[in-house]
Design an enzyme around this catalytic site. Structure first.
Site, PDB file in Angstrom:
ATOM      1  CB  CYS A   1      -7.095   2.671  -1.691  1.00  0.00           C
ATOM      2  SG  CYS A   1      -7.175   4.380  -1.256  1.00  0.00           S
TER       3      CYS A   1
ATOM      4  CB  CYS B   1      -9.657   7.117   2.524  1.00  0.00           C
ATOM      5  SG  CYS B   1      -8.976   6.109   1.339  1.00  0.00           S
TER       6      CYS B   1
ATOM      7  CB  CYS C   1      -3.326   9.168   1.830  1.00  0.00           C
ATOM      8  SG  CYS C   1      -3.029   7.473   1.500  1.00  0.00           S
TER       9      CYS C   1
END
Lengths: 165, 278
Positions: free
Chosen positions: A134, A91, A65
């Site tokens: 994440c 993000c 990502c």
């Protein structure tokens, strides 16, 4: 970001009109309010002096990502983490995970901080499966910061031994 | 450029519409044939190389150049599942088949066809995006569901799925990053979901600094400067990735594509930042 969250939640029409753009199902996940909270009111954003012997810096990246995360801890002479800062470019889930991580490490000893698991972070923030990586990134950032601190401490010890000879 | 109506006439009148059948198609039949027999992820390096070099091999070319030489394809791949038209049961000789050659009816998308075959592009990292765009518009002119509003439900569904697939193929092949990642995927490789444990810390530090500088940029000029630098880095990486993929160096390509991902993110952020200044 709050406005885009509401847009995501309340736009079934937009979702339908995008049907032709991909044969597979487009997942529309709303950010959990805890994630939104960390995003809008981030705790502990910033930097510590990375040259200080008491500071450990963890720098990690996620290639899939393209997120980058920096987490720093400041440890006192008793081995307790007294301060932590983070900077994350990625993000909302990545930002929230690292923000939460800095909150959690504060007040813990170095060994206790090593026990923090990504699953705990993910549970606390109610991260959807697609964002679990994440929390993994945040756990790795903590570990990297602790490892860096350890390395500095070992280096210092060796210096002290050499100096005493 | 053809007009839509003349395209339709060409399509209906000619038994083998030229723009659906290209010179390269038969050449790529060997590649697509193996794609049918085995999964696309096993497009071996040597197959790719031979496709890449086939223009130099005049003799081999003779075997493949004629679109009428269906038999040569059959000889190459005896275990291929023969696809036939769902309506008239005639064999679908082409790959990819968008429409049946005999009854002209729209077909569903086939399994195991790569985006490169759909968009009739060479299986290389460097790509003529203008040609890609032309092909995309050409295909959508005939495949788009709007053309099938008076047709049967089944045809409407097939046109929908085929049109969506063409959209996906176009989007993937248009940008170098997604194109490169797709090429890796065809070889069975992906970028890791989680942390890159082997990442160079100097590189990550540099990324941090660029991101921070962008965050703190006060004027559009500052943001632009960062944008320009990033563009330069991306162009550089594109060249390197092209070279690595040509050599078949997958690990190197993967690492370079990961770097590209980080810079592509920065490029996106630059655009956002510039729009905030407006």
């Amino acid at each position: 970001m709050a406005s885009s969250v509401t847009k995501k939640c309340l736009s079934p029409l937009a979702f339908l009109s995008r049907r032709f753009s991909a044969p597979e199902f487009i997942s529309q996940c709303c950010y959990h309010k805890k994630v939104v909270d960390h995003y809008e009111n981030p705790r502990n954003v910033g930097s510590l002096d990375k040259n200080s012997k008491k500071v450990g810096t963890g720098l990690v990246g996620a290639p899939a990502c393209g997120d980058v995360m920096k987490l720093q801890i400041e440890v006192d002479d008793e081995g307790k983490i007294v301060d932590a800062r983070f900077k994350t470019f990625g993000c909302g889930s990545a930002i929230a995970s690292s923000s939460l991580a800095t909150e959690w490490v504060k007040g813990k000893s170095v060994d206790e901080a090593l026990m923090i698991k990504n699953t705990d972070i993910a549970k606390e923030l109610s991260l959807p499966p697609v964002k679990l990586h994440c929390s993994m990134l945040a756990e790795d950032a903590i570990k990297a910061a602790l490892a860096d601190y350890r390395l500095k401490q070992d280096g210092e010890q060796q210096e002290a031994v050499r100096a005493s000879r | 450029m053809f007009s839509v109506s003349s395209l339709r006439t060409v399509f209906r009148a000619a038994p083998q519409p030229r723009w659906l059948v290209t010179n390269r198609l038969s050449g790529s039949a060997a590649v697509s044939c193996s794609a049918h027999c085995v999964s696309t992820s096993v497009l071996k390096k040597d197959t790719w190389d031979s496709n890449f070099n086939f223009r130099a091999l005049g003799k081999e070319r003779e075997l493949f150049i004629s679109t009428k030489q269906v038999c040569s394809r059959r000889d190459l791949c005896t275990s291929q599942v023969k696809l036939s038209c769902w309506k008239c049961q005639q064999a679908l000789d082409q790959t990819p088949s968008f429409f049946c050659m005999s009854c002209k009816v729209v077909q569903p998308p086939e399994e195991g066809i790569s985006f490169f075959q759909i968009m009739d592009c060479d299986y290389t990292f460097t790509l003529d995006t203008q040609k890609l765009q032309k092909r995309y518009l050409q295909l959508q002119r005939s495949l788009h569901p709007d053309n099938f509003s008076q047709n049967s439900v089944r045809e409407q569904e097939y046109s929908e799925s085929h049109s969506a697939l063409v959209n996906k193929a176009y989007k993937t092949l248009l940008k170098p990053l997604s194109r490169g990642l797709y090429m890796l995927e065809l070889k069975g490789m992906r970028l890791e979901e989680g942390t890159d444990l082997g990442a160079d810390s100097d590189f990550l530090m540099e990324l941090m600094e660029i991101n921070e500088a962008l965050d703190e940029a006060q004027t559009p000029e500052e943001a632009n400067k960062i944008g320009q630098d990033t563009k330069g880095k991306l162009a550089d990486l594109t060249e390197q990735i092209d070279a690595a993929l040509r050599e078949g160096e997958l690990q190197v390509s993967k690492a370079l594509l990961a770097q590209m991902k980080y810079y592509a993110n920065i490029e996106e952020k630059v655009k956002k930042k510039l729009s905030e200044f407006m």
